[in-house]
Each structure stands twice: as structure tokens, then as C-alpha cells.
Design an enzyme around this catalytic site. Sequence first.
Site, short mmCIF file in Angstrom:
data_model
loop_
_atom_site.label_atom_id
_atom_site.label_comp_id
_atom_site.label_asym_id
_atom_site.label_seq_id
_atom_site.Cartn_x
_atom_site.Cartn_y
_atom_site.Cartn_z
N GLY A 70 0.81 -1.21 0.00
CA GLY A 70 0.00 0.00 0.00
C GLY A 70 0.85 1.26 0.00
N THR A 71 1.93 1.25 0.75
CA THR A 71 2.76 2.45 0.84
C THR A 71 3.32 2.81 -0.54
OG1 THR A 71 3.35 1.92 3.12
CG2 THR A 71 4.80 3.45 1.95
N ASN A 144 -7.74 4.07 8.57
CA ASN A 144 -7.13 2.96 9.29
C ASN A 144 -7.24 3.07 10.81
OD1 ASN A 144 -5.34 5.05 8.13
ND2 ASN A 144 -3.87 4.27 9.61
N GLN A 174 -7.50 -0.07 3.57
CA GLN A 174 -8.32 -0.62 4.65
C GLN A 174 -9.70 -1.06 4.14
OE1 GLN A 174 -7.64 -1.33 7.84
NE2 GLN A 174 -5.54 -0.55 7.73
N HIS A 196 -1.92 -7.67 2.43
CA HIS A 196 -1.91 -8.18 3.81
C HIS A 196 -3.03 -7.63 4.68
CE1 HIS A 196 0.20 -4.89 6.27
NE2 HIS A 196 0.30 -4.42 5.04
N THR A 232 11.54 -7.16 -10.82
CA THR A 232 11.00 -8.50 -11.05
C THR A 232 9.72 -8.69 -10.25
OG1 THR A 232 13.20 -9.38 -11.43
CG2 THR A 232 11.51 -10.98 -10.79
N CYS A 320 1.69 1.51 11.55
CA CYS A 320 2.68 1.56 10.48
C CYS A 320 3.84 2.47 10.87
CB CYS A 320 2.07 2.07 9.17
SG CYS A 320 0.98 0.86 8.45
N1 PLP Z 1 -2.88 3.03 3.64
C1 PLP Z 1 -3.62 2.67 4.70
C2 PLP Z 1 -4.98 3.26 4.89
C3 PLP Z 1 -3.10 1.75 5.62
O1 PLP Z 1 -3.84 1.40 6.68
C4 PLP Z 1 -1.80 1.22 5.41
C5 PLP Z 1 -1.21 0.31 6.41
O2 PLP Z 1 -1.58 0.32 7.56
C6 PLP Z 1 -1.09 1.61 4.27
C7 PLP Z 1 -1.66 2.53 3.41
C8 PLP Z 1 0.25 1.06 3.96
O3 PLP Z 1 0.12 -0.23 3.42
P1 PLP Z 1 1.34 -1.27 3.46
O4 PLP Z 1 1.45 -1.75 4.87
O5 PLP Z 1 0.96 -2.35 2.52
O6 PLP Z 1 2.56 -0.54 2.99
#
Ligand code: PLP
Length: 382
Positions: A70-71, A144, A174, A196, A232, A320
Amino acid sequence: MATYLDHAATTPLRPEALEAVTAILTGPAGNPSGGHALARRARKAVDEARDVVAEHLGCQPREVVFTSGGTEADDLAVAGVAAARSGAVVCSAVEHHAVLSAVEALGGRTVAVGPDGRIDLDELARTLDDAGEVALVSVMLANNEVGAIQPLEAVAAVVRERAPGAVLHTDAVQAAAWLDVAAAARPADLISVSAHKLGGPQGVGALVVREGVAIRARVLGGGQERERRSGTHNVAGIVGLAAALSATAAQRDETAASVGALRDRLTDGLVAAIPGCRESGARATKLPGTCSLLLECVESESLLVLLDRAGICATAASSCASGALEPSHVLAAMGVDRALAAGSLRLSLGWCSTAADVDHALAVIPGLVAELRARSVPLVLR
Ligand code: PLP
């Protein structure tokens, strides 16, 4: 066994995802970018997964860009669009740090939310009017920390009216565990998801980039993902993401109903049993798995240590972060005062949560809060 109430941080692998991942990891190796038989086999696995992901996210397969999570998807959305065109970037004040940091790095603007954690649409309109040319607006589908679901259709209507050329991104990381992203994120040009959070493996995600949206790659190299993200492919992760999305979709209504009922029992039970405890945000517009509480005269950090010792995995603000508990920017934006925000507790349920998890939490947490408060005198509960 620990009672796991931190599904919003990461949720256990679904059996369907485990099976898909295992088949790849125990099968013959092959780089999907290669030309031989085993490379083609790996390529086929990625292509099939891409079709499945596209179907669940409501886009064309060629619009899916696989990422490391997600990041990275959020970063590609914000920084990638900002690099490809001119104009301001704007986001809600309650975005995850993955979006917020990218927007801040570009000198962007944030838009206020109400006490329910949902974006203030009038303020969004004013911000867009003031900003001049706008390149991108990013508003998450669901938060989140408190689980607030954003009114994305209404956000899109404001953006289309006030900043017609702007790209609309939504972080559905989320939301994807609970909502039909294809429908809920339909008005967005860019959509981020992460495996995840919905029962897939850690370290893989996707960004939907709708046809015609100009975006510049952040990771350069071999030109994979149609030049939008080199590297990759994480073949096992990608098939795991597809399997997790399919399993989530197949059980969505049932899971949302049963987990929502568990969450309600947990929230109501704790609010009733603990003096000076209230729910943050508005239940009616929250994801079904999120129980977010504010506890007077409690330091979240100390409570989390006691909960951990009692076998309960929970968190306060977004997990996070680096492990340091700083006051939550989400609660601050919702107007929660600093002292009360210092006593925040997030208990998040997921696809495999049980009544026993809730029973254990209800049996243990009120006593631990009382114990903690007894240690810190004098106490004045409002
Ligand atoms: N965006 C939201 C709303 C999240 O809750 C999170 C992780 O908690 C992320 C982005 C980041 O995702 P990742 O852990 O896959 O990098």
C-alpha cells in the site's frame, strides 16, 4: 494463544491465499520477464492474477500496476502524478502517512474533517478554489485508525466541479477487506490496495491507474508493469493478492455482518464497563471491523503493555509508524483534545475473528484500565 485484535495492522493469511502462494513457491522458478517455458509459466500466473485483481477492483487488467504494498502504491499515485503534470496536490487531513508524507513533501494542502472523521466537502471545495491548478486530490476510501468511510462519490462530484482536470486518488487499503472496491472506488482515477490487509501476504499490493492518467514511474529499471513500476514481479505475492481478493469478495456480506455484530458487542461492552470510555467517530459510517475508543486518564502506551502481557494484541494509533506512539493526527483532525487522544485504543477485528476473542477482551480490558488508573492518582473522570 494470543487474542488478536489488530487486523487493521495486518490480518492472517487466508487459506486460499496460502494455497496459491505455496503452489508458486514450491513450483519451478521462472522470471515472468524471461522468454523460456518456465518464464512463460510465471508470466501466465501473473497475467491470470492480474485479470482477477482487475475484476475485483473494477478496471481493465492493463490498468493494474503491481507494487510492494500500500505504501508504494500511495507513493506512486501521489508523487508519480505530481511528477507527470503541474498543479497542486491536496488530500484529507486523515490520510495514512503513506499519502500524507508524499503530499507534505510536495508542499500540498490538507482538507479538514468533521468529528466523524469524514471529509468536510465545503472545505474541500474552498481548498480547490484557492489552490489554482490542481494536479491530484487524494481521499482515502476508509480510515485505518477510526474506520471512517469517506463519501467518495460526493468527493468526486466536488473535484469534478471545482478542479475538473485533477486526478482523483483513493487509498482503499483498509476498505478493500470490507467494501466492494469496484463499486465504492468507481469515481477514482487511481486506487491503492494492499494484500496483507485482506488475507494475502505482506509486501505486495497494487495501484489501479486508469487509462489516460499521466503518471511517472518512481522505480526505474527493466520497465516492467508497462514502464510504470520496474522490478522482477513478486509472483507468489501477486497470486496471493488475487486469491485473497477473491476469497474476500466471496464471503464479503457474511463476514461484514458477523464481524460487525462482534465489533458492536465489543464496543458497547467496553463503553458500558469502563467509566470515562467512549467510541471515537460515528458507528454508522465505520468499517465493520473497527472498534476505536477514547479512554480518559489512560496512557495508551501503558495500556498496550498490559494488554500485551494479558495476551491481547491491539494498538493505539497507526501501527505503520516506527513503534513510537505520537498523538494521532487523525484524532487531532477530528477535534479530539490531546489529553483524550493520548488514551486512544484501536481494537480491530477481521475475517477470522471469533466470539471468544470478544469475550476475552471484555473479560480483561476493563480490569486492566482500572488497574492502570489506580496507579496514577489523583483521577478526575469527566
Ligand atoms: N494506507 C492505509 C490506509 C493503511 O492502513 C496502510 C497500512 O496500515 C497503508 C496505506 C500502507 O500499506 P502497506 O502496509 O501495505 O505498505
